[in-house]
Design a protein around this motif. Sequence first.
Motif, mmCIF file in Angstrom:
data_model
loop_
_atom_site.group_PDB
_atom_site.id
_atom_site.type_symbol
_atom_site.label_atom_id
_atom_site.label_comp_id
_atom_site.label_asym_id
_atom_site.label_seq_id
_atom_site.Cartn_x
_atom_site.Cartn_y
_atom_site.Cartn_z
ATOM 1 N N LEU A 1 0.772 -1.117 0.019
ATOM 2 C CA LEU A 1 -0.051 0.002 -0.111
ATOM 3 C C LEU A 1 1.028 1.293 0.033
ATOM 4 O O LEU A 1 0.495 2.175 -0.681
ATOM 5 N N THR A 2 2.164 0.965 0.637
ATOM 6 C CA THR A 2 3.024 2.380 0.692
ATOM 7 C C THR A 2 3.513 2.346 -0.657
ATOM 8 O O THR A 2 3.560 3.566 -1.424
ATOM 9 N N LEU A 3 3.773 1.298 -1.234
ATOM 10 C CA LEU A 3 4.258 1.653 -2.771
ATOM 11 C C LEU A 3 3.188 1.940 -3.594
ATOM 12 O O LEU A 3 3.489 2.625 -4.641
ATOM 13 N N LYS A 4 1.882 1.519 -3.431
ATOM 14 C CA LYS A 4 0.723 1.981 -4.364
ATOM 15 C C LYS A 4 0.869 3.595 -4.205
ATOM 16 O O LYS A 4 0.478 4.301 -5.310
ATOM 17 N N ALA A 5 0.943 4.051 -3.000
ATOM 18 C CA ALA A 5 1.103 5.380 -2.779
ATOM 19 C C ALA A 5 2.098 6.207 -3.494
ATOM 20 O O ALA A 5 1.747 7.304 -4.046
ATOM 21 N N MET A 6 3.217 5.628 -3.394
ATOM 22 C CA MET A 6 4.454 6.085 -4.172
ATOM 23 C C MET A 6 4.161 6.185 -5.734
ATOM 24 O O MET A 6 4.645 7.062 -6.545
ATOM 25 N N VAL A 7 3.703 5.028 -6.285
ATOM 26 C CA VAL A 7 3.448 5.045 -7.618
ATOM 27 C C VAL A 7 2.314 6.355 -8.162
ATOM 28 O O VAL A 7 2.699 6.735 -9.089
ATOM 29 N N LYS A 8 1.257 6.288 -7.263
ATOM 30 C CA LYS A 8 0.263 7.202 -7.555
ATOM 31 C C LYS A 8 0.650 8.586 -7.644
ATOM 32 O O LYS A 8 0.361 9.467 -8.407
ATOM 33 N N ALA A 9 1.786 8.940 -6.694
ATOM 34 C CA ALA A 9 2.417 10.085 -6.726
ATOM 35 C C ALA A 9 3.514 10.165 -7.676
ATOM 36 O O ALA A 9 4.060 11.484 -7.914
ATOM 37 N N ASP A 10 3.691 9.005 -8.472
ATOM 38 C CA ASP A 10 4.887 9.371 -9.775
ATOM 39 C C ASP A 10 6.239 9.423 -8.930
ATOM 40 O O ASP A 10 7.181 10.250 -9.605
ATOM 41 N N LEU A 11 6.393 8.677 -7.982
ATOM 42 C CA LEU A 11 7.663 9.035 -7.169
ATOM 43 C C LEU A 11 8.620 7.641 -7.582
ATOM 44 O O LEU A 11 9.544 7.671 -7.198
ATOM 45 N N ILE A 12 8.097 6.667 -8.444
ATOM 46 C CA ILE A 12 8.845 5.220 -8.574
ATOM 47 C C ILE A 12 9.526 5.383 -10.048
ATOM 48 O O ILE A 12 9.047 5.862 -11.058
ATOM 49 N N ASP A 13 10.868 4.947 -10.079
ATOM 50 C CA ASP A 13 11.464 4.877 -11.268
ATOM 51 C C ASP A 13 11.806 3.321 -11.561
ATOM 52 O O ASP A 13 11.872 2.908 -10.433
ATOM 53 N N TYR A 14 11.822 2.999 -12.656
ATOM 54 C CA TYR A 14 12.059 1.714 -12.983
ATOM 55 C C TYR A 14 13.500 1.222 -13.588
ATOM 56 O O TYR A 14 14.022 2.228 -14.565
ATOM 57 N N VAL A 15 14.382 0.501 -13.340
ATOM 58 C CA VAL A 15 15.633 0.195 -13.621
ATOM 59 C C VAL A 15 15.787 -1.006 -14.468
ATOM 60 O O VAL A 15 14.744 -1.900 -14.185
ATOM 61 N N THR B 1 11.840 -3.371 -14.636
ATOM 62 C CA THR B 1 11.002 -3.961 -14.094
ATOM 63 C C THR B 1 11.577 -3.881 -12.512
ATOM 64 O O THR B 1 10.568 -4.318 -11.625
ATOM 65 N N ILE B 2 12.790 -3.531 -12.067
ATOM 66 C CA ILE B 2 12.933 -3.054 -10.674
ATOM 67 C C ILE B 2 12.592 -1.567 -10.325
ATOM 68 O O ILE B 2 13.377 -0.586 -11.076
ATOM 69 N N PRO B 3 11.798 -1.526 -9.422
ATOM 70 C CA PRO B 3 11.415 -0.222 -8.827
ATOM 71 C C PRO B 3 12.514 0.179 -8.079
ATOM 72 O O PRO B 3 13.026 -0.343 -7.207
ATOM 73 N N THR B 4 12.628 1.742 -8.107
ATOM 74 C CA THR B 4 13.786 2.376 -7.301
ATOM 75 C C THR B 4 12.816 3.626 -6.960
ATOM 76 O O THR B 4 12.150 4.196 -7.706
ATOM 77 N N TYR B 5 13.298 4.105 -5.694
ATOM 78 C CA TYR B 5 12.977 5.527 -5.173
ATOM 79 C C TYR B 5 14.215 6.326 -4.686
ATOM 80 O O TYR B 5 14.724 5.846 -3.992
ATOM 81 N N MET B 6 14.249 7.215 -5.347
ATOM 82 C CA MET B 6 15.305 8.334 -4.913
ATOM 83 C C MET B 6 16.607 7.413 -5.051
ATOM 84 O O MET B 6 17.545 7.757 -4.164
ATOM 85 N N GLY B 7 16.982 6.663 -6.259
ATOM 86 C CA GLY B 7 18.042 6.059 -6.238
ATOM 87 C C GLY B 7 18.124 4.466 -5.326
ATOM 88 O O GLY B 7 19.174 3.843 -5.668
ATOM 89 N N LYS B 8 17.080 4.332 -4.676
ATOM 90 C CA LYS B 8 17.290 3.176 -3.611
ATOM 91 C C LYS B 8 16.415 2.150 -4.108
ATOM 92 O O LYS B 8 15.070 2.274 -4.854
ATOM 93 N N THR B 9 16.743 0.788 -3.953
ATOM 94 C CA THR B 9 15.956 -0.301 -4.509
ATOM 95 C C THR B 9 14.851 -0.369 -3.751
ATOM 96 O O THR B 9 14.948 -0.352 -2.537
ATOM 97 N N VAL B 10 13.580 -0.461 -4.376
ATOM 98 C CA VAL B 10 12.309 -0.761 -3.526
ATOM 99 C C VAL B 10 12.046 -2.277 -3.518
ATOM 100 O O VAL B 10 11.991 -3.165 -4.439
ATOM 101 N N LEU B 11 11.913 -2.772 -2.096
ATOM 102 C CA LEU B 11 11.541 -4.113 -1.690
ATOM 103 C C LEU B 11 10.267 -3.960 -1.245
ATOM 104 O O LEU B 11 10.126 -3.211 -0.235
ATOM 105 N N VAL B 12 9.086 -4.707 -2.020
ATOM 106 C CA VAL B 12 7.830 -4.745 -1.571
ATOM 107 C C VAL B 12 7.204 -6.023 -0.887
ATOM 108 O O VAL B 12 7.536 -7.013 -1.386
ATOM 109 N N ASP B 13 6.578 -5.883 0.401
ATOM 110 C CA ASP B 13 6.156 -7.285 0.811
ATOM 111 C C ASP B 13 4.841 -7.056 1.774
ATOM 112 O O ASP B 13 5.210 -6.005 2.631
ATOM 113 N N ASP B 14 3.726 -7.376 1.782
ATOM 114 C CA ASP B 14 2.911 -7.529 2.611
ATOM 115 C C ASP B 14 2.965 -7.916 4.039
ATOM 116 O O ASP B 14 2.062 -7.523 4.847
ATOM 117 N N GLY B 15 4.145 -8.401 4.065
ATOM 118 C CA GLY B 15 4.455 -8.716 5.683
ATOM 119 C C GLY B 15 5.086 -7.777 6.421
ATOM 120 O O GLY B 15 5.162 -7.969 7.564
#
Length: 293
Positions: free
Chosen positions: A154-168, A176-190
């Motif tokens: 859900l946090t990633l969803k908010a980031m995508v909606k705000a157009d904050l995610i880049d892909y490498v 296919t690999i999401p990044t945020y401010m140059g940092k690799t994004v790891l997503v898990d509902d856990g």
Amino acid sequence: GIITDLTAVIDAEIAGKTVNMPFFTDLDSSDEEVVIDDTTDLLVGKIGTGQDVAVKLLRAKAFGSTDLAADLSGADPIDAIANRFAAWWNIRMQKALLSTLAGAMGAASMASNVNDISALTGGAELFDVDSFVDSAFLLGDEAGGLTAVAVHSLTLKAMVKADLIDYVPDSEGKLTIPTYMGKTVLVDDGMPVSGAGANRIFTTYIFGQGAIGYGEKSPKVPVAVGREELKGMGQEYIVNRRQWVMHPRGVKWIGTPAGVTPTNVELATAGNWQRVYDPKQIRVVAFKHKLAA
């Protein structure tokens, strides 16, 4: 890059419930003007030492099925169990790590590595660029060493909606690999979430390289199979045993578990952890926030 290998350390300390990891502290950086002449000896400084302590985790699980179930289903459940055990362990180890982070980052001595904006109001409690930057810069001039961020979907969803995610590109050149401010994004509902509805509080972790130490030592009998003939048409089972360390470097375990090794509840208890590194050298930041509706 978040994980650093502790296997050699564990091999050297196979006995006992904890793993000691001594380290050298930084040299004294206080300003000292030394004027050299032929009559005054230089003062000899010393390097200090400290002790990081990781706790070993011992876990075991058995799954089985009856021959009757296999006959009625037309397939062998034991094969299915064996094929899925690795995924089962991945989930267990992740839960143990998140419990460890909850306890370690909740320790009173770790307050400087936690940015909790969840109790603010008027929009200041929400995840955004400014609050994320504030979180990363809790490490000051070491903020550049943070390389990955772990978020709930859900946090990633908010980031995508705000157009904050880049892909490498991945290994196949696909973006296919999401990044945020140059940092690799790891997503898990856990990832940790507390509360309900609009009051849900999300915990996002920002990591640097080598933030988590990991090592595993095989038990005497890591895998065993057995059969019981007195249960109807017979029952087969598979037993898995594992022992490992998964430790946030720089926050030592000081707890005393009720059993041989701590449960996840004990790992998540803040009083069982104490910071031993300088806060900026601990490459984990906990960022607690809410999300816009």
